[in-house]
Design an enzyme around this catalytic site. Structure first.
Site, PDB file in Angstrom:
ATOM      1  N   HIS A 105      -8.147  -4.635  -1.422  1.00 49.99           N
ATOM      2  CA  HIS A 105      -6.913  -4.053  -0.908  1.00 49.99           C
ATOM      3  C   HIS A 105      -6.380  -4.828   0.296  1.00 49.99           C
ATOM      4  O   HIS A 105      -5.165  -4.925   0.490  1.00 49.99           O
ATOM      5  CB  HIS A 105      -7.174  -2.591  -0.513  1.00 49.99           C
ATOM      6  CG  HIS A 105      -5.940  -1.785  -0.271  1.00 49.99           C
ATOM      7  ND1 HIS A 105      -5.074  -1.430  -1.279  1.00 49.99           N
ATOM      8  CD2 HIS A 105      -5.416  -1.262   0.875  1.00 49.99           C
ATOM      9  CE1 HIS A 105      -4.079  -0.722  -0.782  1.00 49.99           C
ATOM     10  NE2 HIS A 105      -4.256  -0.611   0.523  1.00 49.99           N
ATOM     11  N   SER A 137       0.831  -1.203   0.000  1.00 53.59           N
ATOM     12  CA  SER A 137       0.000   0.000   0.000  1.00 53.59           C
ATOM     13  C   SER A 137       0.871   1.260   0.000  1.00 53.59           C
ATOM     14  O   SER A 137       1.709   1.431  -0.892  1.00 53.59           O
ATOM     15  CB  SER A 137      -0.959  -0.034   1.192  1.00 53.59           C
ATOM     16  OG  SER A 137      -1.934   0.971   1.097  1.00 53.59           O
ATOM     17  N   ASP A 186      -9.651  -4.048  -5.844  1.00 53.34           N
ATOM     18  CA  ASP A 186      -9.105  -3.030  -4.934  1.00 53.34           C
ATOM     19  C   ASP A 186      -9.644  -1.666  -5.356  1.00 53.34           C
ATOM     20  O   ASP A 186      -9.344  -1.170  -6.432  1.00 53.34           O
ATOM     21  CB  ASP A 186      -7.573  -3.042  -5.022  1.00 53.34           C
ATOM     22  CG  ASP A 186      -6.907  -2.159  -3.974  1.00 53.34           C
ATOM     23  OD1 ASP A 186      -7.554  -1.203  -3.492  1.00 53.34           O
ATOM     24  OD2 ASP A 186      -5.733  -2.410  -3.655  1.00 53.34           O
TER      25      ASP A 186
END
Length: 448
Positions: free
Chosen positions: A389, A269, A357
């Site tokens: 995600h 991320s 995501d």
């Protein structure tokens, strides 16, 4: 069977070609601080550089609200340093088990207060609205559903003899890293330098505990690097911290049984974005003239980015203003003609992303891989159908058994070690941490 992965035995050539995308099918602060080990870096081999990522002045001229945030963070940084110093002194004396547990509990309480304070101060800066309230409630439900797994991982993190917590790698209050060591000490081990996510705001090294535990079970050392978050610092500070942490690993990991010739950089991320910025910035330094460097991109076998990219909503303060955003977008930066010599120095780049995501769309990884290949780098994007995600980083690992992304990562790291690959083929499946119905509900309510 893991998907075919690009070979990683050599660095990319200067020729460009079409990017490769593989789509995967969907399947059902600081306790005791350790004294910094002296670096083995030879200053006579240093490479001069020219600074290329100056800090933007927009952050220093922000509003009074931003100043109050920074003042709040600085006060807690001083408290954090005092706590760290006290913990370091505690190492010099023998502790009973009760004293050790008491110290660990005190540390957890102090870190919880510290991070909660930053989050609350940031929330007051952003303003409380319907969108933030609903996301906060969704986050609470999500955390409760995964709590059985979090408790087990936390127990491992604080009490396992295989975890070396809060090793000091620099002078800043967040310059700490955690090491996850395999149970067997025979031979040198491959190493993953991991930078955790957290929206550039709530990142913390312990977020990598689950990954560290599971990779160490496959005979891989994992180093989770902590770094300053906003409002403690902006992206320049985060990249600086990440670079220092990588430098420590490159120069000292052999002291912990790691192989300095088999180091892999990985981020998730926001951590994937920070890691990519750090890697590109380091390559640019090595092609310039100026200050010396303490590590080289040639020491990194491959870069593994998980669900990475830039979220536009965070571009102004964290990325040091809209005008300087391009300096912290690796995809934009590598297209600069002056940066082309640096691109050829980059190790192979493998980007993992879920097609479902919606926090950072999979296009971010695909476009970055396309761009790198077009300008002469070696890159591949691997997509996992229907994964969100958090599925790839939390739900799937907590589900136990085998998941494709984890096996793909291990296959890359063990790609040149036939004995390790043979062990991987007969490795027992990972145990389940959370019941399936709770994982499915967590998938549905996840705010990420």
């Amino acid at each position: 069977m893991p998907s075919p992965i690009l070979p990683i035995s050599s660095h990319p050539s200067s020729s460009a070609s079409a990017a490769t995308t593989v789509v995967k099918a969907k399947i059902d602060a600081d306790p005791s601080a350790t004294i910094l080990i002296s670096s083995k870096f030879d200053p006579e081999k240093a490479i001069p550089i020219t600074p290329v990522l100056p800090r933007a002045s927009s952050y220093n001229s922000t509003s009074n609200v931003n100043n109050s945030i920074v003042s709040f963070a600085n006060n807690h940084q001083q408290r954090f340093l005092r706590t760290s110093s006290d913990s370091s002194l505690a190492l010099l004396a023998d502790e009973t088990p009760r004293q050790s547990i008491s110290r660990e509990v005190g540390h957890v309480a102090a870190e919880t207060f510290y991070l909660s304070g930053l989050c609350l101060k940031l929330l007051s800066y952003l303003g409380v609205g319907y969108r933030w309230i609903t996301r906060f409630l969704a986050l609470g439900c999500y955390a409760m559903l995964l709590m059985p797994g979090f408790i087990q991982v936390a127990f491992y993190y604080f009490f396992s003899r295989q975890v070396r917590r809060s090793i000091i790698y620099g002078e800043k209050p967040r310059n700490r890293l955690d090491l996850y060591l395999p149970k067997t000490s025979q031979g040198t081990k491959p190493v993953v330098a991991f930078i955790t996510g957290g929206a550039w705001i709530i990142g913390y090294k312990a977020w990598g505990s689950l990954l560290g535990q599971q990779l160490s079970e496959r005979d891989i050392i994992v180093a989770c690097i902590d770094y300053r978050n906003f409002p403690q610092g902006t992206i320049s500070d985060m990249v600086e911290d990440a670079s220092q942490g990588i430098s420590f690993i490159c120069n000292n990991i052999s002291e912990y049984g790691g192989d300095p010739n088999r180091i892999y950089l990985m981020g998730q991320s926001a951590g994937a974005h920070i890691a990519a910025c750090t890697l590109v910035n380091q390559a640019i330094k090595e092609t310039g003239e100026g200050d010396s460097v303490s590590w080289s991109v040639s020491q990194i076998k491959a870069y593994l980015g998980l669900s990475g990219g830039i979220v536009p909503a965070f571009s102004y303060s964290i990325m040091e203003g809209e005008d300087s955003l391009h300096q912290f977008s690796p995809e934009v930066l590598v297209q600069n003609s002056n940066v082309k010599p640096a691109v050829t120095l980059l190790p192979p780049v493998i980007l993992f992303h879920g097609t479902a995501d919606y926090s950072i769309p999979a296009d971010a990884s695909q476009n970055f891989a396309d761009t790198l290949r077009r300008v002469g780098g070696k890159a591949e994007s691997i997509l996992y159908d229907g994964k969100t995600h958090t599925d790839l980083f939390l739900q799937d690992p907590m589900r136990g058994g085998r998941d494709e992304m984890f096996e793909d990562v291990v296959a890359i790291i063990h790609g040149e070690d036939e004995a390790a690959l043979a062990k991987d083929a007969v490795a027992p499946p990972r145990r389940r941490l959370v019941p399936e119905f709770m994982l499915k509900l967590a998938h549905d309510v996840s705010p990420f």
